[in-house]
Write a protein that holds these residues in place. Structure first.
Motif, PDB file in Angstrom:
ATOM      1  N   VAL A 326       0.815  -1.300   0.160  1.00 50.34           N
ATOM      2  CA  VAL A 326       0.074   0.082   0.043  1.00 50.34           C
ATOM      3  C   VAL A 326       0.940   1.318  -0.111  1.00 50.34           C
ATOM      4  O   VAL A 326       1.816   1.228   0.343  1.00 50.34           O
ATOM      5  N   PRO A 327       0.343   2.502  -0.541  1.00 48.74           N
ATOM      6  CA  PRO A 327       1.077   3.651  -0.382  1.00 48.74           C
ATOM      7  C   PRO A 327       1.533   3.873   1.225  1.00 48.74           C
ATOM      8  O   PRO A 327       0.808   3.374   1.862  1.00 48.74           O
ATOM      9  N   SER A 328       2.388   4.618   1.329  1.00 46.40           N
ATOM     10  CA  SER A 328       2.879   5.015   2.589  1.00 46.40           C
ATOM     11  C   SER A 328       1.893   6.149   3.306  1.00 46.40           C
ATOM     12  O   SER A 328       1.477   5.965   4.640  1.00 46.40           O
ATOM     13  N   THR A 329       0.930   6.638   2.616  1.00 49.33           N
ATOM     14  CA  THR A 329       0.107   7.645   3.182  1.00 49.33           C
ATOM     15  C   THR A 329      -1.183   6.646   3.464  1.00 49.33           C
ATOM     16  O   THR A 329      -1.993   7.094   4.625  1.00 49.33           O
ATOM     17  N   GLU A 330      -1.108   5.404   3.257  1.00 46.87           N
ATOM     18  CA  GLU A 330      -2.209   4.474   3.707  1.00 46.87           C
ATOM     19  C   GLU A 330      -2.012   3.513   4.768  1.00 46.87           C
ATOM     20  O   GLU A 330      -2.721   2.536   4.923  1.00 46.87           O
ATOM     21  N   ASN A 331      -0.744   3.578   5.059  1.00 48.51           N
ATOM     22  CA  ASN A 331      -0.044   2.516   6.134  1.00 48.51           C
ATOM     23  C   ASN A 331      -0.923   2.428   7.261  1.00 48.51           C
ATOM     24  O   ASN A 331      -1.207   1.022   7.511  1.00 48.51           O
ATOM     25  N   ALA A 332      -1.212   3.495   7.918  1.00 51.44           N
ATOM     26  CA  ALA A 332      -1.930   3.132   9.280  1.00 51.44           C
ATOM     27  C   ALA A 332      -3.272   2.621   8.890  1.00 51.44           C
ATOM     28  O   ALA A 332      -3.884   1.653   9.780  1.00 51.44           O
ATOM     29  N   SER A 333      -4.038   2.998   8.076  1.00 55.27           N
ATOM     30  CA  SER A 333      -5.261   2.586   7.746  1.00 55.27           C
ATOM     31  C   SER A 333      -5.115   0.991   7.146  1.00 55.27           C
ATOM     32  O   SER A 333      -6.059   0.103   7.831  1.00 55.27           O
ATOM     33  N   ALA A 334      -4.138   0.530   6.577  1.00 52.03           N
ATOM     34  CA  ALA A 334      -3.917  -0.780   5.900  1.00 52.03           C
ATOM     35  C   ALA A 334      -3.806  -1.720   7.128  1.00 52.03           C
ATOM     36  O   ALA A 334      -4.037  -2.822   7.425  1.00 52.03           O
ATOM     37  N   ILE A 335      -2.692  -1.306   8.118  1.00 49.97           N
ATOM     38  CA  ILE A 335      -2.343  -2.121   9.162  1.00 49.97           C
ATOM     39  C   ILE A 335      -3.380  -2.157  10.177  1.00 49.97           C
ATOM     40  O   ILE A 335      -3.807  -2.934  10.908  1.00 49.97           O
ATOM     41  N   GLY A 336      -4.063  -0.952  10.321  1.00 44.45           N
ATOM     42  CA  GLY A 336      -5.002  -1.108  11.262  1.00 44.45           C
ATOM     43  C   GLY A 336      -6.321  -1.813  10.920  1.00 44.45           C
ATOM     44  O   GLY A 336      -7.023  -2.474  12.007  1.00 44.45           O
ATOM     45  N   LEU A 337      -6.649  -1.753   9.620  1.00 48.11           N
ATOM     46  CA  LEU A 337      -7.650  -2.563   9.240  1.00 48.11           C
ATOM     47  C   LEU A 337      -7.374  -4.049   9.805  1.00 48.11           C
ATOM     48  O   LEU A 337      -8.489  -4.780  10.057  1.00 48.11           O
ATOM     49  N   PHE A 338      -6.106  -4.468   9.163  1.00 53.74           N
ATOM     50  CA  PHE A 338      -5.975  -6.105   9.371  1.00 53.74           C
ATOM     51  C   PHE A 338      -5.889  -6.153  10.871  1.00 53.74           C
ATOM     52  O   PHE A 338      -6.590  -7.297  11.192  1.00 53.74           O
ATOM     53  N   THR A 339      -5.287  -5.595  11.592  1.00 54.27           N
ATOM     54  CA  THR A 339      -5.035  -5.762  13.213  1.00 54.27           C
ATOM     55  C   THR A 339      -6.432  -5.816  13.763  1.00 54.27           C
ATOM     56  O   THR A 339      -6.721  -6.499  14.784  1.00 54.27           O
ATOM     57  N   GLY A 340      -7.283  -4.992  13.262  1.00 51.98           N
ATOM     58  CA  GLY A 340      -8.633  -4.639  13.983  1.00 51.98           C
ATOM     59  C   GLY A 340      -9.329  -6.071  13.550  1.00 51.98           C
ATOM     60  O   GLY A 340      -9.992  -6.607  14.660  1.00 51.98           O
ATOM     61  N   LEU A 341      -9.478  -6.473  12.211  1.00 50.50           N
ATOM     62  CA  LEU A 341     -10.236  -7.469  12.221  1.00 50.50           C
ATOM     63  C   LEU A 341      -9.573  -8.937  12.608  1.00 50.50           C
ATOM     64  O   LEU A 341     -10.011  -9.822  12.841  1.00 50.50           O
ATOM     65  N   GLN A 342      -8.199  -8.798  12.963  1.00 53.95           N
ATOM     66  CA  GLN A 342      -7.477 -10.040  13.449  1.00 53.95           C
ATOM     67  C   GLN A 342      -7.988 -10.288  14.750  1.00 53.95           C
ATOM     68  O   GLN A 342      -8.279 -11.386  15.228  1.00 53.95           O
ATOM     69  N   SER A 343      -8.190  -9.021  15.624  1.00 56.38           N
ATOM     70  CA  SER A 343      -8.796  -9.211  16.916  1.00 56.38           C
ATOM     71  C   SER A 343      -9.943  -9.821  16.992  1.00 56.38           C
ATOM     72  O   SER A 343     -10.451 -10.794  17.961  1.00 56.38           O
ATOM     73  N   VAL A 344     -10.789  -9.333  16.112  1.00 59.79           N
ATOM     74  CA  VAL A 344     -12.283  -9.965  16.004  1.00 59.79           C
ATOM     75  C   VAL A 344     -12.249 -11.482  15.453  1.00 59.79           C
ATOM     76  O   VAL A 344     -12.989 -12.331  16.216  1.00 59.79           O
ATOM     77  N   ALA A 345     -11.405 -11.682  14.662  1.00 63.55           N
ATOM     78  CA  ALA A 345     -11.042 -13.113  14.127  1.00 63.55           C
ATOM     79  C   ALA A 345     -10.736 -13.994  15.445  1.00 63.55           C
ATOM     80  O   ALA A 345     -10.998 -15.136  15.838  1.00 63.55           O
ATOM     81  N   THR A 346      -9.752 -13.579  16.411  1.00 62.46           N
ATOM     82  CA  THR A 346      -9.250 -14.201  17.338  1.00 62.46           C
ATOM     83  C   THR A 346     -10.348 -14.516  18.614  1.00 62.46           C
ATOM     84  O   THR A 346     -10.246 -15.673  19.089  1.00 62.46           O
ATOM     85  N   LEU A 347     -11.083 -13.543  18.611  1.00 66.51           N
ATOM     86  CA  LEU A 347     -12.325 -13.975  19.702  1.00 66.51           C
ATOM     87  C   LEU A 347     -13.172 -14.814  18.965  1.00 66.51           C
ATOM     88  O   LEU A 347     -13.579 -15.844  19.767  1.00 66.51           O
ATOM     89  N   LEU A 348     -13.544 -14.792  17.695  1.00 65.83           N
ATOM     90  CA  LEU A 348     -14.323 -15.897  17.107  1.00 65.83           C
ATOM     91  C   LEU A 348     -13.556 -17.272  17.238  1.00 65.83           C
ATOM     92  O   LEU A 348     -14.080 -18.234  17.553  1.00 65.83           O
ATOM     93  N   ALA A 349     -12.054 -17.183  16.934  1.00 67.81           N
ATOM     94  CA  ALA A 349     -11.451 -18.444  17.022  1.00 67.81           C
ATOM     95  C   ALA A 349     -11.456 -19.320  18.482  1.00 67.81           C
ATOM     96  O   ALA A 349     -11.446 -20.259  18.613  1.00 67.81           O
ATOM     97  N   SER A 350     -11.130 -18.172  19.457  1.00 71.90           N
ATOM     98  CA  SER A 350     -11.304 -18.839  20.817  1.00 71.90           C
ATOM     99  C   SER A 350     -12.616 -19.310  21.050  1.00 71.90           C
ATOM    100  O   SER A 350     -12.613 -20.437  22.082  1.00 71.90           O
ATOM    101  N   SER A 351     -13.696 -18.810  20.802  1.00 71.06           N
ATOM    102  CA  SER A 351     -14.893 -19.203  21.105  1.00 71.06           C
ATOM    103  C   SER A 351     -15.209 -20.573  20.328  1.00 71.06           C
ATOM    104  O   SER A 351     -15.754 -21.639  20.986  1.00 71.06           O
TER     105      SER A 351
END
Length: 388
Positions: A326-351
């Motif tokens: 991704v472009p450097s100007t979108e870095n926080a958005s790209a990593i933030g979206l991934f890590t945010g969805l990853q947190s949700v996925a981890t909750l579902l995985a633990s359940s």
């Protein structure tokens, strides 16, 4: 050895080290403490689920907001301040609403700082050393996860049951971390200069590059089967290890992780980020297959060595991979979206893992996760080959 590690990278890494030290001083004892003051396992589970949901939403939203504002440092400073304040808050009251507030402050701080901090690290990296930079930061961060539990073991050995004093003690490294954030300097970035409504938290997906979407689709599929490390600890408890042995093995795992993250990051920059990441998934499959059969301390230590290598080859390497798409100007958005969805996925995985463990047995949980890792490994390998 530390070529390419700038002043900013050092300070951000030291901030993470001291913050993780403060957090990990409390992580092994929080469930025990909450039980001693009368809270059930159900309440503890709801508390942790709530905390992770807050962190997940925060990572995505504040990543978008950071890119839109062109600012990183205010999010980083405020995020670490929130986490530092949350530690002594636990010593003030045992009321449930107050405990929730303290956990909210801690996780909100993580949500605030994670994506802007990673974007700040990426801004210090070059095309040739992204994995090295993220790996160095992860090594320093995880070193805090070694020192924190060690301090807790020593403290509770001399002052057993003095949890309130431990919460106050954990505030010290948290405060040191906040002071280090004052030494950081902001790099100018291009900003959209527009407001980001909260309902657009996950809107970056629609505008992101196709290669990015393909990559995180595979990573999130894996995350749906990669449950909390608590299940690994439960397996060891089921095998008869003492509480002290559990904490010792947990410290050992973090030590392996800390030692390998930096050199594996350098290896990824030299041989290819994709190759190293896929190798990490292979180590995950070995670990979880082994846990289905493990029943003694020696085998658990060997498996946690593999698990530490897996973590070192994937967590920071994934961020380097994402930032290269991704472009450097979108870095926080790209990593933030991934890590945010990853947190949700981890909750579902633990359940899901809890259900499979209850309905069948522990082996089913570990085999399912190992199979998911192999499937994602093969899928990402095919995607990588298709783009050569």
């Amino acid at each position: 050895m530390f070529k390419g590690i700038t002043r900013t990278i050092w300070f951000v890494s030291l901030v993470s080290l001291f913050t993780d030290m403060a957090s990990e001083m409390l992580y092994p004892v929080m469930p025990v403490y909450l039980k001693t003051i009368g809270y059930s396992v159900l309440i503890i589970g709801l508390l942790e689920g709530f905390a992770e949901a807050v962190a997940g939403l925060g990572k995505s939203y504040f990543g978008r907001l950071s890119d839109a504002s062109g600012k990183r440092l205010p999010f980083v400073q405020l995020g670490y301040l929130f986490s530092a304040i949350s530690k002594p808050m636990l010593a003030i009251s045992t009321q449930l609403w107050w405990i929730f507030l303290a956990r909210f402050a801690d996780r909100a701080g993580k949500g605030l700082r994670t994506a802007p901090r990673d974007a700040m690290l990426n801004a210090e990296a070059t095309v040739d050393n992204k994995a090295t930079v993220f790996g160095f930061h992860r090594s320093m961060d995880t070193l805090g996860a070694v020192l924190g539990p060690l301090l807790t073991l020593i403290f509770l050995y001399y002052y057993p049951g003095k949890y309130h004093s431990l919460f106050l003690l954990a505030a010290v490294p948290g405060l040191v971390a906040v002071l280090f954030t004052l030494l950081l300097k902001e790099k100018k970035t291009v900003a959209e200069k527009k407001a980001i409504p909260f309902h657009q938290t996950f809107s970056y997906w629609k505008h992101s590059p196709i290669a990015y979407r393909k990559l995180i689709s595979g990573l999130l599929l894996f995350a749906l089967f990669n449950s909390s490390d608590v299940f690994l600890l439960l397996k060891m408890k089921e095998a008869g290890l003492s509480d002290a042995a559990l904490i010792a093995v947990y410290i050992f795992y973090n030590l392996v992780y800390a030692l390998f993250a930096f050199p594996i990051g350098k290896l990824a920059d030299k041989t290819g980020i994709q190759k190293v990441f896929l190798g990490g998934l292979f180590f995950f499959a070995i670990t979880y297959t082994g846990f289905a059969f493990a029943d003694n301390t020696t085998l658990f230590l060997l498996l946690f060595t593999c698990y530490g290598i897996y973590a070192a080859a994937t967590e920071s390497v994934a961020k380097a991979w994402i930032s290269s798409l991704v472009p450097s100007t979108e870095n926080a958005s790209a990593i933030g979206l991934f890590t945010g969805l990853q947190s949700v996925a981890t909750l579902l995985a633990s359940s899901l893992a809890g259900f499979l463990w209850f309905r069948f047995n522990a082996s089913v949980v570990f085999f399912a996760a190992a199979l998911a890792a192999i499937v994602v490994l093969l899928w990402l390998r095919q995607q990588t080959n298709n783009h050569k």
